[in-house]
Design a protein around this motif. Sequence first.
Motif, short mmCIF file in Angstrom:
data_model
loop_
_atom_site.label_atom_id
_atom_site.label_comp_id
_atom_site.label_asym_id
_atom_site.label_seq_id
_atom_site.Cartn_x
_atom_site.Cartn_y
_atom_site.Cartn_z
N THR A 125 0.85 -1.19 0.00
CA THR A 125 0.00 0.00 0.00
C THR A 125 0.88 1.24 0.00
OG1 THR A 125 -0.07 0.18 2.42
CG2 THR A 125 -1.73 -1.24 1.37
N GLU A 126 0.29 2.37 -0.27
CA GLU A 126 1.04 3.63 -0.27
C GLU A 126 1.61 3.96 1.12
OE1 GLU A 126 -1.13 6.89 -1.83
OE2 GLU A 126 -1.22 6.10 -3.88
N SER A 127 0.97 3.45 2.16
CA SER A 127 1.41 3.76 3.53
C SER A 127 2.65 2.99 3.95
CB SER A 127 0.27 3.49 4.51
OG SER A 127 -0.11 2.13 4.47
N GLY A 128 3.14 2.09 3.10
CA GLY A 128 4.36 1.36 3.42
C GLY A 128 4.15 -0.01 4.02
N ASP A 129 2.91 -0.52 4.00
CA ASP A 129 2.63 -1.86 4.51
C ASP A 129 2.75 -2.88 3.39
OD1 ASP A 129 1.97 -1.06 7.18
OD2 ASP A 129 0.10 -0.24 6.38
N ILE A 130 3.26 -4.06 3.73
CA ILE A 130 3.42 -5.13 2.75
C ILE A 130 2.89 -6.44 3.32
CG2 ILE A 130 5.41 -4.01 1.67
CD1 ILE A 130 6.07 -7.18 3.55
N ALA A 131 2.59 -7.36 2.43
CA ALA A 131 2.21 -8.72 2.81
C ALA A 131 2.70 -9.64 1.70
CB ALA A 131 0.70 -8.86 2.98
N LEU A 132 3.06 -10.87 2.06
CA LEU A 132 3.58 -11.84 1.10
C LEU A 132 2.69 -13.08 1.10
CD1 LEU A 132 7.40 -11.64 1.92
CD2 LEU A 132 6.19 -10.50 0.05
N SER A 133 2.68 -13.78 -0.03
CA SER A 133 1.82 -14.95 -0.16
C SER A 133 2.42 -15.98 -1.11
CB SER A 133 0.43 -14.53 -0.67
OG SER A 133 -0.40 -15.66 -0.87
N ILE A 134 2.29 -17.26 -0.75
CA ILE A 134 2.61 -18.36 -1.66
C ILE A 134 1.49 -19.39 -1.55
CG2 ILE A 134 5.12 -18.04 -1.51
CD1 ILE A 134 5.15 -20.54 0.36
N ALA A 135 1.48 -20.35 -2.48
CA ALA A 135 0.49 -21.43 -2.44
C ALA A 135 1.05 -22.62 -3.21
CB ALA A 135 -0.84 -20.99 -3.04
N PRO A 136 1.55 -23.64 -2.52
CA PRO A 136 2.01 -24.86 -3.21
C PRO A 136 0.87 -25.45 -4.04
CG PRO A 136 2.63 -24.89 -0.89
CD PRO A 136 1.69 -23.74 -1.06
N LYS A 137 1.17 -25.85 -5.28
CA LYS A 137 0.15 -26.37 -6.18
C LYS A 137 0.49 -27.78 -6.64
CE LYS A 137 -1.02 -21.72 -7.79
NZ LYS A 137 -1.05 -20.77 -8.92
N ARG A 138 -0.54 -28.54 -6.94
CA ARG A 138 -0.38 -29.90 -7.47
C ARG A 138 -1.35 -30.09 -8.62
NH1 ARG A 138 -4.83 -32.50 -5.98
NH2 ARG A 138 -5.85 -32.00 -3.99
N PHE A 139 -1.16 -31.19 -9.34
CA PHE A 139 -2.08 -31.52 -10.41
C PHE A 139 -3.47 -31.80 -9.84
CE2 PHE A 139 1.94 -33.25 -12.37
CZ PHE A 139 2.07 -32.25 -13.33
N SER A 140 -4.49 -31.34 -10.54
CA SER A 140 -5.87 -31.63 -10.15
C SER A 140 -6.21 -33.08 -10.50
CB SER A 140 -6.84 -30.70 -10.87
OG SER A 140 -8.17 -31.11 -10.68
N GLN A 141 -6.85 -33.76 -9.55
CA GLN A 141 -7.29 -35.13 -9.81
C GLN A 141 -8.60 -35.16 -10.59
OE1 GLN A 141 -7.45 -36.95 -5.93
NE2 GLN A 141 -5.22 -37.11 -5.76
N ALA A 142 -9.30 -34.02 -10.59
CA ALA A 142 -10.61 -33.97 -11.25
C ALA A 142 -10.53 -33.51 -12.71
CB ALA A 142 -11.54 -33.04 -10.47
N GLU A 143 -9.51 -32.72 -13.04
CA GLU A 143 -9.42 -32.14 -14.38
C GLU A 143 -7.99 -32.25 -14.90
OE1 GLU A 143 -10.20 -27.85 -16.66
OE2 GLU A 143 -10.71 -28.10 -14.54
N HIS A 144 -7.81 -32.96 -15.98
CA HIS A 144 -6.48 -33.17 -16.56
C HIS A 144 -5.88 -31.85 -17.01
CE1 HIS A 144 -3.19 -35.16 -18.61
NE2 HIS A 144 -3.48 -34.46 -19.70
N GLY A 145 -4.62 -31.61 -16.64
CA GLY A 145 -3.93 -30.40 -17.04
C GLY A 145 -4.16 -29.21 -16.14
N ALA A 146 -5.06 -29.35 -15.18
CA ALA A 146 -5.35 -28.24 -14.25
C ALA A 146 -4.54 -28.42 -12.97
CB ALA A 146 -6.83 -28.19 -13.93
#
Length: 237
Positions: free
Chosen positions: A110-131
Amino acid sequence: MNKAIENIWNAISFPEAALLGKRVPKKQFLESGELVASDKKLFRENVKNVYWEYTLKPSTCPVLPYRDNEREYLEVAVLQVEMNSQKGHKRIAEIIHWVIPYPLMLGFYTESGDIALSIAPKRFSQAEHGAFVAERFYTTGWINSETLNDQESAFVASLAWGSMPLQTYGTLYNAWTDRFTGYECSVLSGTFTIGKAVDRLEGLTRCREIESRISELRGQLKKAAFNRQVGVMPESW
């Protein structure tokens, strides 16, 4: 670039060759058919700009791609998100992780100088091929870049590129997961340490459940105290 997020990227020190600095149109997210109206409204009102800041891939840094039966980390994208306000950043992180199939690190500011970080480990979907599906979202609370406490400073320092295991993008992302888990634990303990995420998540989940139950009981106690003050009898009477 905003000074707050620039300080974080400088502390991490991604390879210079990986710098991209390309703006991502908001419509790429808003036109996603998977988003409900409330998510689109949250994104539209609170996200000012999204930038694809770094692309970590074999041609920009000497790290090998990774693939097994469950996941594929051929490259990692680092995005920064300029926010109009702090509202809903954790939900917005989930939206971005959903829409972009690559493994990501997100940096909100934000302009006020606050930050936040984010990650999300991902894997292959079992319901939809290629997703792909996110196994879990790790998104920090808002951190003031000019007044970092000890655990916040230790967390940011732990992400330094030179201290990462860089055999593959899989080992890199696993190391980030360990550190983001350590950050979540530090919010409860007040001390940041690095450990294996898989060994700590069960305890962390249990702590969250206890916190939620305590909050629920406090609400019930406040309601009971209010009822006594106004002379309302409990329903069980």
